[in-house]
Motif scaffolding. Structure first.
Motif, PDB file in Angstrom:
ATOM      1  N   ASN A 109       0.812  -1.203   0.000  1.00 58.26           N
ATOM      2  CA  ASN A 109       0.000   0.000   0.000  1.00 58.26           C
ATOM      3  C   ASN A 109       0.856   1.267   0.000  1.00 58.26           C
ATOM      4  OD1 ASN A 109       0.812   0.524   2.695  1.00 58.26           O
ATOM      5  ND2 ASN A 109      -0.833  -0.757   3.493  1.00 58.26           N
ATOM      6  N   LEU A 110       0.167   2.405  -0.021  1.00 53.73           N
ATOM      7  CA  LEU A 110       0.859   3.689  -0.135  1.00 53.73           C
ATOM      8  C   LEU A 110       1.718   3.975   1.089  1.00 53.73           C
ATOM      9  CD1 LEU A 110       1.144   6.074  -2.079  1.00 53.73           C
ATOM     10  CD2 LEU A 110      -0.762   7.181  -0.894  1.00 53.73           C
ATOM     11  N   ASN A 111       1.281   3.540   2.263  1.00 53.14           N
ATOM     12  CA  ASN A 111       2.097   3.740   3.464  1.00 53.14           C
ATOM     13  C   ASN A 111       3.420   2.985   3.362  1.00 53.14           C
ATOM     14  OD1 ASN A 111       0.068   5.294   4.510  1.00 53.14           O
ATOM     15  ND2 ASN A 111      -0.326   4.029   6.296  1.00 53.14           N
ATOM     16  N   GLU A 112       3.366   1.742   2.916  1.00 50.35           N
ATOM     17  CA  GLU A 112       4.589   0.954   2.778  1.00 50.35           C
ATOM     18  C   GLU A 112       5.516   1.565   1.732  1.00 50.35           C
ATOM     19  OE1 GLU A 112       3.321  -3.612   3.745  1.00 50.35           O
ATOM     20  OE2 GLU A 112       2.428  -2.698   1.970  1.00 50.35           O
ATOM     21  N   LEU A 113       4.939   2.024   0.622  1.00 50.32           N
ATOM     22  CA  LEU A 113       5.739   2.682  -0.402  1.00 50.32           C
ATOM     23  C   LEU A 113       6.408   3.932   0.166  1.00 50.32           C
ATOM     24  CD1 LEU A 113       6.643   3.051  -3.358  1.00 50.32           C
ATOM     25  CD2 LEU A 113       4.454   4.195  -3.788  1.00 50.32           C
ATOM     26  N   SER A 114       5.683   4.697   0.963  1.00 55.05           N
ATOM     27  CA  SER A 114       6.235   5.905   1.577  1.00 55.05           C
ATOM     28  C   SER A 114       7.355   5.565   2.548  1.00 55.05           C
ATOM     29  CB  SER A 114       5.120   6.672   2.300  1.00 55.05           C
ATOM     30  OG  SER A 114       4.116   7.089   1.400  1.00 55.05           O
ATOM     31  N   HIS A 115       7.130   4.571   3.398  1.00 53.78           N
ATOM     32  CA  HIS A 115       8.158   4.174   4.364  1.00 53.78           C
ATOM     33  C   HIS A 115       9.430   3.712   3.656  1.00 53.78           C
ATOM     34  CE1 HIS A 115       4.987   3.216   7.734  1.00 53.78           C
ATOM     35  NE2 HIS A 115       5.012   4.481   7.368  1.00 53.78           N
ATOM     36  N   ASP A 116       9.260   2.888   2.627  1.00 56.49           N
ATOM     37  CA  ASP A 116      10.425   2.357   1.920  1.00 56.49           C
ATOM     38  C   ASP A 116      11.196   3.462   1.202  1.00 56.49           C
ATOM     39  OD1 ASP A 116       9.870  -0.173   2.791  1.00 56.49           O
ATOM     40  OD2 ASP A 116       9.010  -0.882   0.912  1.00 56.49           O
ATOM     41  N   THR A 117      10.473   4.420   0.634  1.00 58.64           N
ATOM     42  CA  THR A 117      11.137   5.513  -0.067  1.00 58.64           C
ATOM     43  C   THR A 117      11.922   6.384   0.904  1.00 58.64           C
ATOM     44  OG1 THR A 117       9.349   5.532  -1.706  1.00 58.64           O
ATOM     45  CG2 THR A 117      10.775   7.453  -1.627  1.00 58.64           C
ATOM     46  N   ALA A 118      11.338   6.685   2.060  1.00 57.61           N
ATOM     47  CA  ALA A 118      12.061   7.469   3.063  1.00 57.61           C
ATOM     48  C   ALA A 118      13.301   6.725   3.547  1.00 57.61           C
ATOM     49  CB  ALA A 118      11.127   7.777   4.241  1.00 57.61           C
ATOM     50  N   THR A 119      13.167   5.431   3.797  1.00 54.06           N
ATOM     51  CA  THR A 119      14.305   4.621   4.235  1.00 54.06           C
ATOM     52  C   THR A 119      15.413   4.629   3.192  1.00 54.06           C
ATOM     53  OG1 THR A 119      12.841   3.187   5.520  1.00 54.06           O
ATOM     54  CG2 THR A 119      15.004   2.308   4.968  1.00 54.06           C
ATOM     55  N   GLU A 120      15.018   4.510   1.940  1.00 51.88           N
ATOM     56  CA  GLU A 120      15.982   4.498   0.844  1.00 51.88           C
ATOM     57  C   GLU A 120      16.741   5.828   0.769  1.00 51.88           C
ATOM     58  OE1 GLU A 120      14.493   4.590  -3.293  1.00 51.88           O
ATOM     59  OE2 GLU A 120      15.498   2.660  -3.505  1.00 51.88           O
ATOM     60  N   LEU A 121      16.037   6.935   0.974  1.00 48.68           N
ATOM     61  CA  LEU A 121      16.689   8.241   0.916  1.00 48.68           C
ATOM     62  C   LEU A 121      17.656   8.438   2.077  1.00 48.68           C
ATOM     63  CD1 LEU A 121      14.055  10.929  -0.202  1.00 48.68           C
ATOM     64  CD2 LEU A 121      16.222  10.352  -1.301  1.00 48.68           C
ATOM     65  N   TYR A 180       5.998   3.635  13.096  1.00 45.72           N
ATOM     66  CA  TYR A 180       6.941   4.091  12.066  1.00 45.72           C
ATOM     67  C   TYR A 180       8.303   4.378  12.692  1.00 45.72           C
ATOM     68  CZ  TYR A 180       8.323   6.739   7.827  1.00 45.72           C
ATOM     69  OH  TYR A 180       8.939   7.198   6.695  1.00 45.72           O
ATOM     70  N   GLU A 181       8.293   5.024  13.866  1.00 47.15           N
ATOM     71  CA  GLU A 181       9.553   5.321  14.546  1.00 47.15           C
ATOM     72  C   GLU A 181      10.283   4.044  14.928  1.00 47.15           C
ATOM     73  OE1 GLU A 181      10.575   7.246  18.814  1.00 47.15           O
ATOM     74  OE2 GLU A 181       9.689   8.663  17.364  1.00 47.15           O
ATOM     75  N   ALA A 182       9.551   3.061  15.445  1.00 45.70           N
ATOM     76  CA  ALA A 182      10.176   1.787  15.813  1.00 45.70           C
ATOM     77  C   ALA A 182      10.761   1.093  14.591  1.00 45.70           C
ATOM     78  CB  ALA A 182       9.149   0.892  16.501  1.00 45.70           C
ATOM     79  N   LYS A 183      10.061   1.188  13.479  1.00 49.11           N
ATOM     80  CA  LYS A 183      10.538   0.583  12.233  1.00 49.11           C
ATOM     81  C   LYS A 183      11.858   1.212  11.787  1.00 49.11           C
ATOM     82  CE  LYS A 183       8.748  -0.343   7.538  1.00 49.11           C
ATOM     83  NZ  LYS A 183       7.559  -0.145   6.661  1.00 49.11           N
ATOM     84  N   LEU A 184      11.936   2.547  11.854  1.00 48.19           N
ATOM     85  CA  LEU A 184      13.168   3.230  11.448  1.00 48.19           C
ATOM     86  C   LEU A 184      14.297   2.981  12.440  1.00 48.19           C
ATOM     87  CD1 LEU A 184      11.753   6.645  10.148  1.00 48.19           C
ATOM     88  CD2 LEU A 184      12.822   4.832   8.796  1.00 48.19           C
TER      89      LEU A 184
END
Length: 327
Positions: free
Chosen positions: A142-154, A179-183
């Motif tokens: 979903n869009l949230n996962e796409l957003s999280h992955d893109t931020a992580t990649e950057l 989200y914070e725990a994931k990062l």
């Protein structure tokens, strides 16, 4: 490892130091000019890394622009500077881009460019077709996962570029604590803070917000229509699904058979509703007609040798596409 496909070769455009010759544009200007030449391809664009950011602990902010519109790309941005320069960054006018006019955003982005000896940024531009393809693939993404992955990649890109990141501040997508725990799991060596409306709380996130919005505005403004539209109609409105002007633009530019131009996120509900109402209906035939279960088998079927069939490519399996004829 991200689970979405690279963006058209995942190009990265980084402004380099071309020397003191006056005609040469600033590095960040070169990066954005590359985006303006071909906004539909997306990719990564970045300023040169300032020297102080390679030597001193830095704060980095993450924000996006264009998450909700049915038109144009979504742009993720990071902006970073030495931690001891954060107050100076705020003094440059870093603020939530949504509170600023387009002209004021451009002016303040110019101030960030002028401070390029201690401020750096990077962008990931996700084209509409890429967003829709991710939303509609059979494996849930979903869009949230796409957003999280893109931020992580950057964030990883900035670290790989040699920036001494110490603190990361992120405008949340979804529940901030998760989200914070994931990062934190992904970057255990960094301090990570994820908050709602972080673009109004942390100067680096505010600066990232300006970078993302300026880049998206320029991408939409300079969009190159590959479709044969004659004189392209650029009276888009805001690009948001509930904008009457945007809805009217979608209606005017719907081709009944082939759908919308690439500027449109065809997976958005507004676009899908127009396709269903005004598009040509399509019926997908089965690969083989259903057999009569009561019919006796042919005698020849006992002697026929069926050649082994190679399974279709995963692209077709995920979309339940089947061949209608053999060539």
């Amino acid at each position: 490892m991200l689970n979405h496909a690279p963006l058209h070769g995942a190009r990265t455009v980084i402004g380099g130091n071309r020397g003191p010759a006056p005609p040469s544009p600033a590095p960040s200007a070169m990066a954005l000019s590359a985006l303006q030449r071909d906004p539909a391809s997306g990719g990564r664009f970045a300023s040169a890394v300032p020297g102080p950011c390679r030597a001193r602990p830095c704060a980095l902010g993450v924000d996006e622009a264009g998450r909700g519109p049915v038109l144009g790309p979504m742009v993720y941005a990071v902006c970073y500077c030495p931690e001891d320069k954060v107050q100076e960054l705020q003094a440059l006018g870093a603020a939530d881009s949504k509170t600023l006019s387009e002209a004021e955003r451009e002016r303040r982005f110019g101030l960030l460019e002028a401070a390029g000896d201690w401020v750096g940024w990077a962008l990931q531009v996700l084209p509409p077709a890429h967003i829709s393809a991710c939303m509609q693939q059979r494996a849930k993404y979903n869009l949230n996962e796409l957003s999280h992955d893109t931020a992580t990649e950057l964030i990883q890109f900035v670290l790989d570029s040699g920036v001494q990141v110490a603190q990361v501040f992120v405008d949340t997508v979804g529940p901030a604590d998760k989200y914070e725990a994931k990062l934190r799991r992904r970057f255990p060596e960094l301090g990570v803070t994820v908050r709602p409306k972080a673009d109004a709380l942390f100067p680096t996130v505010s600066a990232a917000s300006i970078c993302a919005k300026v880049a998206r505005d320029r991408a939409v403004l300079h969009w190159n229509f590959v479709e044969d539209l004659g004189d392209p109609d650029r009276d888009y409105g805001s690009g948001y699904p509930n904008d009457p002007k945007t809805k009217e633009w979608l209606r005017r530019n719907l081709e009944p058979v082939f759908g919308f131009p690439q500027l449109v996120r065809f997976s958005w509900g507004t676009a899908q509703a127009l396709l269903q109402r005004d598009g040509v209906p399509v019926q997908w035939a089965d690969e083989d007609p259903p057999e009569d279960p009561g019919a006796p088998p042919s005698v020849l079927s006992y002697f026929a040798r069926s050649p082994p069939r190679r399974p279709p490519h995963r692209f077709f399996q995920e979309r339940s596409l089947r061949a209608l004829a053999e060539l």
